[in-house]
Design a protein around this motif. Structure first.
Motif, PDB file in Angstrom:
ATOM      1  N   PRO A  71       0.949  -1.045   0.137  1.00 48.19           N
ATOM      2  CA  PRO A  71       0.045  -0.014   0.149  1.00 48.19           C
ATOM      3  C   PRO A  71       0.930   1.264  -0.083  1.00 48.19           C
ATOM      4  N   ASP A  72       0.426   2.246  -0.762  1.00 49.61           N
ATOM      5  CA  ASP A  72       1.145   3.596  -0.531  1.00 49.61           C
ATOM      6  C   ASP A  72       1.148   4.033   0.900  1.00 49.61           C
ATOM      7  N   PHE A  73       1.907   5.133   1.093  1.00 46.43           N
ATOM      8  CA  PHE A  73       2.100   5.814   2.216  1.00 46.43           C
ATOM      9  C   PHE A  73       2.753   7.070   2.114  1.00 46.43           C
ATOM     10  N   SER A  74       2.698   7.885   2.941  1.00 44.93           N
ATOM     11  CA  SER A  74       3.350   9.116   2.861  1.00 44.93           C
ATOM     12  C   SER A  74       3.635   9.819   4.530  1.00 44.93           C
ATOM     13  N   VAL A  75       4.573   9.470   4.829  1.00 43.82           N
ATOM     14  CA  VAL A  75       5.080   9.648   6.441  1.00 43.82           C
ATOM     15  C   VAL A  75       6.066  10.613   6.862  1.00 43.82           C
ATOM     16  N   LYS A  76       6.108  11.245   7.672  1.00 47.77           N
ATOM     17  CA  LYS A  76       7.693  11.957   8.071  1.00 47.77           C
ATOM     18  C   LYS A  76       8.540  11.113   8.881  1.00 47.77           C
ATOM     19  N   ASP A  77       9.999  11.269   8.565  1.00 45.88           N
ATOM     20  CA  ASP A  77      10.949  10.678   9.343  1.00 45.88           C
ATOM     21  C   ASP A  77      11.065  11.380  10.589  1.00 45.88           C
ATOM     22  N   GLU A  78      12.094  10.762  11.317  1.00 38.85           N
ATOM     23  CA  GLU A  78      12.451  11.513  12.665  1.00 38.85           C
ATOM     24  C   GLU A  78      12.877  13.077  12.420  1.00 38.85           C
ATOM     25  N   ASN A  79      13.425  13.293  11.301  1.00 37.56           N
ATOM     26  CA  ASN A  79      13.903  14.563  11.134  1.00 37.56           C
ATOM     27  C   ASN A  79      13.158  15.475  10.317  1.00 37.56           C
ATOM     28  N   GLY A  80      11.877  15.024  10.205  1.00 36.61           N
ATOM     29  CA  GLY A  80      10.738  15.972   9.536  1.00 36.61           C
ATOM     30  C   GLY A  80      10.478  15.795   7.883  1.00 36.61           C
TER      31      GLY A  80
ATOM     32  N   LEU B  37      18.486  -6.238  14.383  1.00 39.41           N
ATOM     33  CA  LEU B  37      18.237  -5.527  13.095  1.00 39.41           C
ATOM     34  C   LEU B  37      19.513  -4.503  12.927  1.00 39.41           C
ATOM     35  N   ASN B  38      19.666  -3.736  13.911  1.00 37.90           N
ATOM     36  CA  ASN B  38      20.749  -2.711  13.842  1.00 37.90           C
ATOM     37  C   ASN B  38      22.390  -3.313  13.120  1.00 37.90           C
ATOM     38  N   ARG B  39      22.369  -4.654  13.635  1.00 40.44           N
ATOM     39  CA  ARG B  39      23.767  -5.193  13.171  1.00 40.44           C
ATOM     40  C   ARG B  39      23.498  -5.549  11.539  1.00 40.44           C
ATOM     41  N   LEU B  40      22.357  -5.767  11.175  1.00 35.01           N
ATOM     42  CA  LEU B  40      21.943  -6.055   9.736  1.00 35.01           C
ATOM     43  C   LEU B  40      21.940  -4.791   8.960  1.00 35.01           C
ATOM     44  N   TYR B  41      21.409  -3.877   9.562  1.00 32.77           N
ATOM     45  CA  TYR B  41      21.398  -2.420   8.948  1.00 32.77           C
ATOM     46  C   TYR B  41      22.846  -1.937   8.641  1.00 32.77           C
ATOM     47  N   LYS B  42      23.624  -2.149   9.513  1.00 34.87           N
ATOM     48  CA  LYS B  42      25.191  -1.823   9.494  1.00 34.87           C
ATOM     49  C   LYS B  42      25.920  -2.646   8.446  1.00 34.87           C
TER      50      LYS B  42
ATOM     51  N   PHE C  25      16.515   0.031   5.413  1.00 30.36           N
ATOM     52  CA  PHE C  25      15.863  -0.273   6.680  1.00 30.36           C
ATOM     53  C   PHE C  25      15.112   1.040   7.156  1.00 30.36           C
ATOM     54  N   PHE C  26      13.950   1.050   7.590  1.00 25.29           N
ATOM     55  CA  PHE C  26      13.142   1.795   8.199  1.00 25.29           C
ATOM     56  C   PHE C  26      12.511   1.087   9.530  1.00 25.29           C
ATOM     57  N   ALA C  27      12.619   1.938  10.760  1.00 22.02           N
ATOM     58  CA  ALA C  27      12.090   1.542  11.933  1.00 22.02           C
ATOM     59  C   ALA C  27      10.909   2.344  12.011  1.00 22.02           C
TER      60      ALA C  27
ATOM     61  N   PRO D 110      17.147   4.324  10.418  1.00 19.60           N
ATOM     62  CA  PRO D 110      16.243   5.479  10.389  1.00 19.60           C
ATOM     63  C   PRO D 110      14.846   5.300  10.659  1.00 19.60           C
ATOM     64  N   VAL D 111      14.061   6.284  11.518  1.00 18.84           N
ATOM     65  CA  VAL D 111      12.809   6.263  12.016  1.00 18.84           C
ATOM     66  C   VAL D 111      11.745   6.753  11.347  1.00 18.84           C
ATOM     67  N   LEU D 112      10.719   6.234  10.866  1.00 13.74           N
ATOM     68  CA  LEU D 112       9.651   6.856  10.417  1.00 13.74           C
ATOM     69  C   LEU D 112       8.517   6.984  11.418  1.00 13.74           C
ATOM     70  N   ILE D 113       7.731   7.987  11.577  1.00  5.25           N
ATOM     71  CA  ILE D 113       6.598   8.223  12.410  1.00  5.25           C
ATOM     72  C   ILE D 113       5.267   7.589  11.541  1.00  5.25           C
ATOM     73  N   GLY D 114       5.212   6.456  12.211  1.00  5.03           N
ATOM     74  CA  GLY D 114       3.793   5.762  11.758  1.00  5.03           C
ATOM     75  C   GLY D 114       2.401   6.214  11.935  1.00  5.03           C
ATOM     76  N   ASN D 115       1.315   5.940  11.288  1.00  5.09           N
ATOM     77  CA  ASN D 115       0.049   6.628  11.657  1.00  5.09           C
ATOM     78  C   ASN D 115      -0.841   5.417  11.543  1.00  5.09           C
ATOM     79  N   GLY D 116      -2.120   5.860  11.979  1.00  2.87           N
ATOM     80  CA  GLY D 116      -3.304   4.861  11.678  1.00  2.87           C
ATOM     81  C   GLY D 116      -3.468   4.174  10.562  1.00  2.87           C
ATOM     82  N   ASP D 117      -3.404   5.052   9.525  1.00  4.95           N
ATOM     83  CA  ASP D 117      -3.488   4.645   8.025  1.00  4.95           C
ATOM     84  C   ASP D 117      -2.592   3.732   7.727  1.00  4.95           C
ATOM     85  N   MET D 118      -1.207   3.862   7.996  1.00  2.06           N
ATOM     86  CA  MET D 118      -0.168   2.835   7.582  1.00  2.06           C
ATOM     87  C   MET D 118      -0.477   1.590   8.229  1.00  2.06           C
ATOM     88  N   MET D 119      -0.794   1.693   9.665  1.00  2.00           N
ATOM     89  CA  MET D 119      -0.934   0.400  10.490  1.00  2.00           C
ATOM     90  C   MET D 119      -2.148  -0.341   9.774  1.00  2.00           C
ATOM     91  N   TYR D 120      -3.210   0.445   9.462  1.00  2.00           N
ATOM     92  CA  TYR D 120      -4.558  -0.268   9.019  1.00  2.00           C
ATOM     93  C   TYR D 120      -3.923  -0.950   7.494  1.00  2.00           C
TER      94      TYR D 120
END
Length: 154
Positions: free
Chosen positions: A25-34, A66-71, A79-81, A104-114
């Motif tokens: 599914p499509d998504f559009s969310v912000k990362d931890e830096n905006g 997961l961090n070891r695999l990311y590195k 990789f996105f948390a 890197p962290v993405l800020i999930g939302n209800g739409d993405m979760m659903y």
């Protein structure tokens, strides 16, 4: 008893229905830096979308793996948390520091979760190079299993 059986069947039907979707599914969310990140930004490289929460004990145990695999594979695999349950950037950064991970962290939302049918954390949705759903992993995973999946995508 019938309610429990119906609940279990509902979960299996839910998982079965997304397991055979060709495209994520499509998504559009912000990362931890905006910065806004969309599904289309992921095309060209396989992707691990790691759904987690700041209060999730199993997530805390799995994140070093997961961090070891990311590195090790971060140049070849996205990789996105995807954090669920908070939008508090300071709290997220504090948890990243405490748990010692750099993904890197993405800020999930209800739409993405659903839309991704996230039924709990931790949960990983693996996408192929064309953003098709390759695998869905529920609960903590071993490093060996995750590395095997990564190698199958490269």
């Amino acid at each position: 008893m019938k309610k429990k059986i119906l609940a279990v069947l509902s979960v299996f039907i839910l998982l079965f229905s997304i397991s055979y979707s060709k495209t994520a599914p499509d998504f559009s969310v912000k990362d931890e830096n905006g910065k806004v990140v969309t599904k289309d930004d992921l095309k060209g490289k396989p992707t691990f979308l790691i759904f987690w929460g700041v209060l999730c004990h199993s997530c805390r145990e799995e994140m070093p793996i997961l961090n070891r695999l990311y590195k090790k594979y971060g140049k070849d695999i996205n990789f996105f948390a995807v954090v669920l349950g908070t939008k508090d950037i300071e709290r997220i950064k504090q948890v990243k520091k405490e748990w010692k991970f750099d993904i890197p962290v993405l800020i999930g939302n209800g739409d993405m979760m659903y839309n991704y049918k996230i039924i709990g954390t931790p949960m990983i949705v693996v996408l192929d190079r064309e953003t098709g759903i390759y695998k869905r992993l529920i609960g903590p995973q071993s490093e060996e299993k995750l590395e095997k999946i990564i190698k199958s995508l490269l």
